[in-house]
Design a protein around this motif. Structure first.
Motif, PDB file in Angstrom:
ATOM      1  N   UNK A  92      -0.503  -8.502 -15.762  1.00 47.55           N
ATOM      2  CA  UNK A  92       0.551  -9.223 -16.617  1.00 47.55           C
ATOM      3  C   UNK A  92       1.052  -8.300 -17.601  1.00 47.55           C
ATOM      4  N   UNK A  93       0.445  -7.305 -17.885  1.00 41.11           N
ATOM      5  CA  UNK A  93       0.772  -6.507 -19.127  1.00 41.11           C
ATOM      6  C   UNK A  93       2.052  -5.864 -18.935  1.00 41.11           C
ATOM      7  N   UNK A  94       2.917  -5.641 -20.272  1.00 46.77           N
ATOM      8  CA  UNK A  94       4.069  -5.210 -20.166  1.00 46.77           C
ATOM      9  C   UNK A  94       4.048  -3.703 -19.511  1.00 46.77           C
ATOM     10  N   UNK A  95       4.872  -3.411 -18.497  1.00 49.05           N
ATOM     11  CA  UNK A  95       4.979  -2.214 -17.902  1.00 49.05           C
ATOM     12  C   UNK A  95       5.457  -1.014 -18.744  1.00 49.05           C
ATOM     13  N   UNK A  96       4.457  -0.353 -19.130  1.00 49.35           N
ATOM     14  CA  UNK A  96       4.843   0.728 -19.994  1.00 49.35           C
ATOM     15  C   UNK A  96       5.968   1.843 -19.725  1.00 49.35           C
ATOM     16  N   UNK A  97       5.696   2.062 -18.142  1.00 54.19           N
ATOM     17  CA  UNK A  97       6.656   3.085 -17.877  1.00 54.19           C
ATOM     18  C   UNK A  97       8.363   2.650 -17.700  1.00 54.19           C
ATOM     19  N   UNK A  98       8.233   1.179 -17.876  1.00 52.98           N
ATOM     20  CA  UNK A  98       9.774   0.907 -17.890  1.00 52.98           C
ATOM     21  C   UNK A  98      10.114   0.451 -19.234  1.00 52.98           C
ATOM     22  N   UNK A  99       9.459   0.820 -20.317  1.00 55.32           N
ATOM     23  CA  UNK A  99       9.673   0.555 -21.719  1.00 55.32           C
ATOM     24  C   UNK A  99      10.116   1.877 -22.274  1.00 55.32           C
ATOM     25  N   UNK A 100      11.325   1.796 -22.987  1.00 58.93           N
ATOM     26  CA  UNK A 100      11.772   2.943 -23.517  1.00 58.93           C
ATOM     27  C   UNK A 100      11.031   3.333 -24.808  1.00 58.93           C
ATOM     28  N   UNK A 101      10.074   4.396 -24.975  1.00 61.09           N
ATOM     29  CA  UNK A 101       9.098   4.346 -26.136  1.00 61.09           C
ATOM     30  C   UNK A 101       9.760   5.383 -27.037  1.00 61.09           C
ATOM     31  N   UNK A 102       9.924   5.140 -28.237  1.00 63.24           N
ATOM     32  CA  UNK A 102      10.453   6.466 -29.195  1.00 63.24           C
ATOM     33  C   UNK A 102       9.141   7.095 -29.292  1.00 63.24           C
ATOM     34  N   UNK A 103       9.475   8.433 -29.882  1.00 64.41           N
ATOM     35  CA  UNK A 103       8.409   9.255 -30.129  1.00 64.41           C
ATOM     36  C   UNK A 103       7.882   8.810 -31.479  1.00 64.41           C
ATOM     37  N   UNK A 104       7.272   7.974 -31.633  1.00 62.93           N
ATOM     38  CA  UNK A 104       6.626   7.507 -33.174  1.00 62.93           C
ATOM     39  C   UNK A 104       5.918   8.304 -33.779  1.00 62.93           C
ATOM     40  N   UNK A 105       6.245   8.552 -35.184  1.00 67.83           N
ATOM     41  CA  UNK A 105       5.462   9.560 -35.813  1.00 67.83           C
ATOM     42  C   UNK A 105       4.579   9.018 -36.751  1.00 67.83           C
ATOM     43  N   UNK A 106       3.492   8.897 -36.257  1.00 69.44           N
ATOM     44  CA  UNK A 106       2.273   8.153 -37.017  1.00 69.44           C
ATOM     45  C   UNK A 106       1.878   8.766 -38.253  1.00 69.44           C
ATOM     46  N   UNK A 107       2.005  10.356 -38.399  1.00 64.73           N
ATOM     47  CA  UNK A 107       1.644  11.013 -39.532  1.00 64.73           C
ATOM     48  C   UNK A 107       2.487  10.612 -40.568  1.00 64.73           C
ATOM     49  N   UNK A 108       3.854  10.702 -40.353  1.00 65.89           N
ATOM     50  CA  UNK A 108       4.858  10.395 -41.357  1.00 65.89           C
ATOM     51  C   UNK A 108       4.624   8.923 -41.823  1.00 65.89           C
ATOM     52  N   UNK A 109       4.875   8.010 -40.798  1.00 65.47           N
ATOM     53  CA  UNK A 109       5.108   6.454 -41.359  1.00 65.47           C
ATOM     54  C   UNK A 109       3.560   6.092 -41.598  1.00 65.47           C
ATOM     55  N   UNK A 110       2.538   6.659 -41.353  1.00 67.35           N
ATOM     56  CA  UNK A 110       1.179   5.940 -41.680  1.00 67.35           C
ATOM     57  C   UNK A 110       0.742   6.559 -42.882  1.00 67.35           C
TER      58      UNK A 110
END
Lengths: 737, 341
Positions: B302-320
């Protein structure tokens, strides 16, 4: 009577505390022992193992030599034995030993901690210590108490407060525990308001956080949004007023009307106080929310669009009024019952109409109760956290802002401290306004003189609206509680309404096995812990609260106002702040109690004690001082007077304090959330975990069970404590004419 | 006299050693995931290793506050679960300890990059994409079309139907804010937040509250992590999950060892075990719909299919980092939250 006491040279109280001090120093483990009451430490290397050794054995083995000076405080009082109390040397010896012992305990406790010296200057002065110490244990605790009470006996011997040892010891004891468990942690927390980002101290940081527009903005006057501080203040005043009026109405119906179902009404008014947080909020959402049954019904009938009107001020107001009216009721019932019928009868004899009697005699005599009820409602509303969280919408209040300043994405403890100060400022303001309103008048109505009158009924013009309001509110409460019970027996509240008992089974199933019952339900662990902690905390809270109330109403001593302020402080501060400040203060020696059940008990005592104090003060200011005086004249000392005269007359206050502290210990959440540990999980934190996880059914089933358990306990307490028998005629017929 | 003392000392030492050996190993485990998952992790680890686990469950913000308050005398050993930001914050403040697990080569790259951005003081254990969910009944009752993108949410017809958490109080909402910055750029991102603001009916305090309100029919659209929305749908509420068309950000649920842990060895054992495929498969038993960080672990149907989701390249270092966080939150406070709705 005093000369009798002072002639004696054997002082049982003195001997008791000297022995206690020696036991604490020579016999009991000095430092904290895990699982003390299993007594495993007795066979585990005691008394030589440094973990379990008493102070004397530690010093004897050349360890923790800094404890040695305390011995001086234990030896000095021996010289006082055999001397008369009136001798100046007696007092001097005791004061000296108490001060040296107690002072030294504090000094070494704070300077030497878990990493050696706690202060850089100490390290610079004495060099590295190469040793460390953990939190105080029972040995240190008893030893410290002995020093404290030696000191108070010394002060008493010098003649302070008529040389009354009991009163002085009580004052000393309350001051020390309030300092340790209220002032100390709160001070530790509030200093965060002045700490800059790089760790220095600055008043500028405080100012910039304090004069924030989000806190004090007045946008709502011109259609925008007001600051959080104004929101909280407005809400608290409203809640204080409404709960006081409703509380008075219920108290009048119960005591001064011919209403038949008083018992049922009493039970109904007590229900909300024993309801775990979130539950009332959830029930209100199901009734009045966007998809709530009442909202949808009205939308269908009148053809209007359902709205989210509940979220915001209206929702919080309804929920808090439901929740806090019973507190006002509990305070007022004792006061309304206590108003002397003789005065009312006297007014009637003088041809006053019933209405005049009520307005000019009964009501003014209820002032202490009204003021205290308002104060409690105001403070409760200020510090309430669960209801604004569920129903607040965009109406932000201080308590939730404080919580999320600490745990939210900002991690700003300084902001939390500033908000806490604002909140504290408001509650203290209310406290002083109340004192001003009461003034210096006397509200004494119970005196030693025989008073066998009967309360007249309310005037008719009053009784009709009062009964009507009471009925409507009672009906509303009943509907809310019916909803809650219903919620616990359906599959999925609001979606799938098939009846089921599965939530109860999941939470509270048990099996009979060989060797006893196996509690297999998910909720048992937290249930037993909660019950245990609440049962320990309740009587202690009542004792501390009533002794404090006695000191405040019956004794006069220097610094009484500051003393009263201190005892109210912990109540005025939201639980979240208490929770975090307790971790900050009590995670390190000398008092190291995080992760234990003790910290929960202590937090409950000092959080709920003010209710005992308020209820006690309200009742005690009605008791004539001549009662105490005659008892003292007849040769009783102040302890005997307190126990034999005042205590029995205080039964309503005792009951209020016991009931309140018990149920609050079972339903409190905001402070508890930081103090629970794996071993000591509380029911409320478990329930919140389930709510977060969508298990509404289980959460509500658990809450419903708690409600029934508390109802039972409250009924039992009522039976045990009993009612005050103020000699009044039992016949009601005469005034019914 | 001295010999007597030595004897006593020796015997106490012997007694201590004996009791030390007899005492079972233990671990104090701070858990910030859902209750039943925490419970299962604790029990399974206990069964697998014989180490006594004392588990405390609190939200990630509460746990962070507690670890910080306890830092002078740490009581916890390992902190597992909860969104990555507080873990990164704890690493930044030196509250957590550095550890490089031998299990690392089994993990997805995003989990390792999370660790590297924090000086190896934390590591990814699961991830979940941001999105939103809506109440199908309410949407139909109001005659609204199904939204499919972020931009849809700013359309005037959804006025008063959208709910999100307040980024000041919720990590989820902060992730939303940061995602918009990365998706549209800072200027456009704030324009989007302003337009969204006029449609928002309430900024809740807690991150998952908007979708819970939607499940109960108290709100139409809730911006949350998609696994939270899925959980509502699976629980039986009329909720449909949307992966926004423009792409979206994500969180990395993390794990850290507390600096100065009293049971360091056990904490490391737990750390290694929690990164294994078998431990991560436990999520399936408790309806946790996040994507596990171990490449070999299974993801729920039931989990959302990650391969079909457009994920951004989230910058954890900067935004964290706390600087960026404070700046963005202040800007949001000053420019967005004060606007009339």
């Amino acid at each position: 009577m005093r000369p009798l006491v002072s002639e004696r040279t054997a002082h049982p109280v003195l001997i008791f505390w000297i022995i206690a001090g020696w036991v604490g120093f020579f016999l009991l483990p000095w430092y904290g022992v895990e699982d003390f009451f299993t007594f495993e430490w007795l066979i585990d290397g005691y008394p030589f193992d440094t973990d379990y050794a008493p102070a004397a054995f530690l010093i004897g083995q050349g360890e923790k030599l800094w404890l040695a000076p305390a011995l001086l405080g234990l030896l000095l009082p021996l010289l006082a034995l055999g001397r008369r109390r009136t001798e100046p040397l007696y007092a001097k010896l005791l004061i000296l030993s108490g001060t040296v012992g107690f002072g030294w305990m504090i000094l070494q406790g704070f300077t030497i901690g878990i990493r050696g010296w706690n202060f850089d200057w100490a390290r610079a002065m004495f060099g590295d210590l190469g040793d460390r110490q953990f939190g105080m244990g029972y040995g240190a605790l008893i030893c410290a108490s002995a020093f404290l009470f030696l000191l108070t006996q010394g002060i008493a011997a010098r003649g302070a407060i008529n040389g009354d040892v009991f009163v002085l010891s009580a004052i000393g004891g309350v001051i020390v525990i309030v300092t340790a468990f209220v002032f100390f942690p709160i001070a530790k927390m509030l200093t965060a308001a002045f700490i800059t980002e790089d760790g220095g101290y600055s008043a500028g940081v405080f100012a910039s956080k304090f004069f924030d527009d989000r806190l004090w903005g007045l946008g709502c006057l011109s259609g925008g949004r007001c600051g959080v501080a104004w929101n909280s203040l407005f809400l608290a005043v409203l809640v204080g007023l409404i709960t006081t009026v409703l509380g008075l109405i219920f108290a009048l119906v119960v005591t001064r009307s011919g209403f038949r179902f008083k018992k049922g009404l009493r039970a109904l008014t007590v229900l909300p106080i024993i309801t775990p947080p979130f539950v009332i909020g959830l029930a209100l959402i199901l009734l009045f929310g966007l998809s709530g049954s009442v909202t949808v019904f009205f939308a269908d009938v009148f053809g209007v669009q359902p709205t989210r009107w509940l979220y915001g001020l209206p929702g919080i107001l309804i929920a808090q009024t439901l929740a806090f009216t019973p507190i006002a009721f509990l305070v007022l019932i004792g006061v309304v019952e206590g108003v002397s019928p003789s005065m009312e009868e006297a007014a009637q004899t003088l041809r006053a109409s019933k209405w005049q009697v009520f307005k000019t005699v009964s009501l003014p005599l209820m002032r202490p109760g009204l003021a205290n009820a308002f104060l409690l409602g105001f403070i409760e509303s200020m510090a309430d956290f669960g209801n604004p969280l569920v129903l607040g919408g965009n109406y932000d209040v201080l308590s939730t802002e404080i919580f999320f300043a600490i745990v939210g994405a900002q991690y700003d403890q300084g902001k939390a401290a500033v908000l806490a100060m604002v909140l504290l400022f408001f509650t203290l303001g209310a406290f002083y306004a109340q004192r001003f309103w009461l003034g210096k008048k006397s509200y004494t109505t119970v005196s030693g003189k025989g008073d066998s009158g009967v309360h007249p009924h309310m005037p008719r013009a009053l009784s009709l609206p009062v009964l009507a309001i009471a009925m409507i509110w009672a009906g509303f409460t009943a509907v809310v509680y019916a909803m809650i019970f219903y919620g616990s027996v359906v599959e999925l509240w609001g979606v799938n309404n098939n009846l089921t008992f599965k939530h109860y089974v999941t939470a509270f199933s048990f099996r009979l096995e060989e060797g006893g019952i196996r509690w297999s339900g998910a909720a048992w662990d937290s249930f037993w812990t909660t019950l245990k902690i609440a049962a320990i905390a309740a009587p202690l809270t009542a004792i501390v609260g009533l002794i404090t109330a006695y000191l405040l109403t019956r004794q006069s001593f220097a610094g009484k106002n500051a003393f009263e302020f201190g005892t109210m402080l912990s109540f005025a501060i939201p639980g979240t702040v208490i929770g975090v400040s307790y971790i900050l203060a009590f995670n390190v020696p000398p008092i190291e109690i995080t992760g234990t059940g003790i910290i929960l008990v202590v937090s409950f005592i000092f959080r709920n004690m003010p209710v005992g104090v308020r209820a006690g003060i309200a009742s005690m200011s009605q008791l004539d001082k001549s009662l105490d005086e005659s008892s003292l004249t007849l040769g009783a000392n102040s302890w005997q007077t307190f126990r034999r005269i005042i205590l029995p007359l205080l039964r309503p206050a005792i009951l209020a304090a016991l009931v309140y502290s018990f149920v609050r210990a079972m339903t409190a959440i905001s402070a508890v959330i930081f103090l629970v540990s794996a071993e000591y999980d509380m029911a409320t934190s478990y329930i919140i975990g389930r709510v977060e996880n969508n298990d509404y059914g289980l959460a509500i089933a658990y809450s419903t069970t708690l409600i029934f358990v508390m109802l039972t306990v409250v009924a039992v307490m009522q039976l045990i404590v009993g009612r005050t028998e103020i000699g009044r005629r039992m016949t009601q017929s005469r005034t019914n004419v | 006299m001295t010999s007597l003392k030595k004897m006593i000392g020796a015997s106490t030492f012997a007694v201590m050693a004996a009791t030390g050996a007899a005492q079972a190993d233990k671990l104090t485990f701070y858990c910030s995931a859902q209750e039943d998952w925490c419970q299962l992790m604790a029990n399974s680890f206990q069964d697998a290793t014989g180490i006594d686990v004392a588990m405390t469950r609190k939200s990630s913000g509460e746990t962070f506050a507690q670890i910080k308050a306890e830092s002078a005398n740490p009581k916890g050993d390992v902190w597992w679960g909860g969104t990555g930001d507080p873990h990164l914050q704890a690493a930044e403040e030196g509250l957590t300890a550095e550890y490089i697990s031998p299990m690392r080569d089994q993990l997805h790259p995003w989990a390792i990059s999370q660790a590297e951005s924090a000086g190896n003081k934390t590591i990814g254990i699961y991830s979940g994409a941001l999105g939103y969910g809506f109440n199908t009944d309410l949407l139909a009752a109001n005659g609204l079309p199904e939204p499919t993108s972020w931009a849809d949410l700013t359309k005037p017809e959804y006025k008063g139907h959208v709910q999100m958490a307040n980024p000041n109080s919720s990590g989820t909402a902060y992730t939303t804010l940061a995602t918009m910055m990365q998706l549209f750029g800072e200027d456009e991102g704030f324009k989007f937040m302003k337009k969204l603001h006029s449609n928002v009916n309430q900024y809740t305090k807690s991150g998952s509250a908007p979708i819970k309100a939607a499940g109960r029919g108290e709100n139409t659209i809730g911006i949350v992590f998609m696994h939270d929305a899925v959980k509502q749908a699976v629980s039986g509420f009329p909720v449909k999950v949307v992966a926004p068309a423009e792409g979206t950000g994500y969180e990395i649920g993390s794990m850290s060892i507390i600096d100065g842990a009293r049971n360091m060895e056990e904490a490391k054992k737990f750390y290694d075990w929690a990164l294994s495929a078998e431990a991560q498969n436990l999520a399936l038993e408790v309806n946790a719909f996040q994507v596990p960080s171990n490449k070999g672990a299974k993801t729920s149907q039931s989990a959302p299919d990650m391969s079909s989701i457009k994920l951004i390249d989230y910058d954890f270092k900067t935004y964290g980092s706390s600087d960026t966080r404070k700046r963005l939150l202040k800007k949001w406070d000053d420019e967005v939250s004060v606007l009339p709705q």
